[in-house]
Design a protein around this motif. Sequence first.
Motif, mmCIF file in Angstrom:
data_model
loop_
_atom_site.group_PDB
_atom_site.id
_atom_site.type_symbol
_atom_site.label_atom_id
_atom_site.label_comp_id
_atom_site.label_asym_id
_atom_site.label_seq_id
_atom_site.Cartn_x
_atom_site.Cartn_y
_atom_site.Cartn_z
ATOM 1 N N SER A 1 0.696 -0.933 -0.135
ATOM 2 C CA SER A 1 -0.145 0.448 -0.023
ATOM 3 C C SER A 1 0.449 1.125 0.240
ATOM 4 O O SER A 1 0.521 2.389 -0.734
ATOM 5 C CB SER A 1 -0.680 -0.298 1.507
ATOM 6 N N SER B 1 2.452 3.794 -4.685
ATOM 7 C CA SER B 1 1.491 5.155 -5.428
ATOM 8 C C SER B 1 0.749 4.533 -6.352
ATOM 9 O O SER B 1 0.655 3.364 -6.799
ATOM 10 C CB SER B 1 2.069 6.532 -6.529
ATOM 11 N N ASP B 2 -0.868 4.600 -6.610
ATOM 12 C CA ASP B 2 -1.887 4.355 -7.571
ATOM 13 C C ASP B 2 -1.516 3.630 -9.209
ATOM 14 O O ASP B 2 -1.623 2.869 -10.294
ATOM 15 C CB ASP B 2 -3.408 5.282 -7.680
ATOM 16 N N LYS B 3 -0.754 4.786 -9.172
ATOM 17 C CA LYS B 3 0.417 5.043 -10.537
ATOM 18 C C LYS B 3 1.308 3.666 -10.724
ATOM 19 O O LYS B 3 1.467 2.780 -11.091
ATOM 20 C CB LYS B 3 1.113 6.158 -11.060
ATOM 21 N N ILE C 1 -5.195 4.186 -12.864
ATOM 22 C CA ILE C 1 -5.712 4.440 -12.095
ATOM 23 C C ILE C 1 -6.595 4.851 -11.520
ATOM 24 O O ILE C 1 -7.119 4.261 -10.057
ATOM 25 C CB ILE C 1 -4.785 5.826 -11.704
ATOM 26 N N GLU C 2 -7.621 4.374 -12.043
ATOM 27 C CA GLU C 2 -9.016 4.704 -11.130
ATOM 28 C C GLU C 2 -9.320 3.394 -10.600
ATOM 29 O O GLU C 2 -10.519 3.242 -9.656
ATOM 30 C CB GLU C 2 -9.591 5.040 -12.501
ATOM 31 N N GLU C 3 -8.695 2.253 -11.199
ATOM 32 C CA GLU C 3 -9.446 1.539 -10.857
ATOM 33 C C GLU C 3 -8.757 0.752 -9.468
ATOM 34 O O GLU C 3 -9.610 0.195 -8.161
ATOM 35 C CB GLU C 3 -9.067 -0.428 -12.115
ATOM 36 N N VAL C 4 -7.469 0.845 -9.553
ATOM 37 C CA VAL C 4 -6.689 1.252 -8.067
ATOM 38 C C VAL C 4 -7.293 1.972 -7.156
ATOM 39 O O VAL C 4 -7.669 1.551 -6.147
ATOM 40 C CB VAL C 4 -5.162 1.280 -8.337
ATOM 41 N N GLN C 5 -7.871 3.149 -7.269
ATOM 42 C CA GLN C 5 -8.245 4.260 -6.483
ATOM 43 C C GLN C 5 -9.628 3.839 -5.361
ATOM 44 O O GLN C 5 -9.681 4.061 -4.651
ATOM 45 C CB GLN C 5 -8.336 5.496 -6.730
ATOM 46 N N LYS C 6 -10.548 2.614 -6.904
ATOM 47 C CA LYS C 6 -11.626 2.525 -6.902
ATOM 48 C C LYS C 6 -11.783 1.462 -5.722
ATOM 49 O O LYS C 6 -12.220 1.496 -4.498
ATOM 50 C CB LYS C 6 -12.432 2.349 -7.822
ATOM 51 N N ARG D 1 -8.483 0.876 -3.412
ATOM 52 C CA ARG D 1 -7.840 1.339 -2.059
ATOM 53 C C ARG D 1 -9.370 2.019 -1.083
ATOM 54 O O ARG D 1 -8.513 2.146 -0.313
ATOM 55 C CB ARG D 1 -6.902 2.411 -2.630
ATOM 56 N N ASN D 2 -9.789 2.884 -1.931
ATOM 57 C CA ASN D 2 -10.476 3.780 -1.125
ATOM 58 C C ASN D 2 -11.923 2.869 -0.768
ATOM 59 O O ASN D 2 -13.265 3.765 0.012
ATOM 60 C CB ASN D 2 -11.193 5.639 -1.785
#
Length: 152
Positions: free
Chosen positions: A116, A119-121, A143-148, A150-151
Amino acid sequence: MKFNVILSTLLIILLSACGGQEKNEDEQQQSPNQTQTDSPKSATMANHPGKKVYDAVCLACHMADGSGVPGMFPPLAQTDWVLEDKERLIHITLEGLSGKIVVNGEEYNSIMPPNSHLSDKQIADVLTYIRQSFGNDASEITIEEVQKVRNR
C-alpha cells in the motif's frame, strides 16, 4: 509453528530487500543480438514503467520470468489470479495475502506483504506490466481502478 512463520517472514524480508538492487550500466545494456531477436512487444515491455516497480518490489519472490518459486511463491505467468479478477489482484497488491492458495494446481502457503506504500500509478503500472508480460495477454489496469479498490 511460530518459528516457521518467523523464519518465513524473515526470508521474505531478505528476498524483498535483494529485489531492490539497481543493476550496473553493463548489465542494463542489451547486446545488439538481443535487440534484433526480441519481439516488438518484449522490447516495449522492457521499457514499461511497471518493470522498474516489478524489479524493485516483486522480482525477488516471483522471479524475473514470473515463474515464482515452487511451493513458496506462486507464478504470475498464465494464472487466473493475474488474468481474471482485476479487483482481487489490486486488493492483494494493496493488502497482501497469507494462507493457503492454489495456483495452476499447486498449493502455496506463504506471505505476500502489503504494498500500500506504492502510489496508485505505480500499482497500475506494475499490474499492467504483469498482466501483459510472461506470456500473459490481459487488459491494462488503470489508476482509477486502483483508486476504487484503495478507497473502499
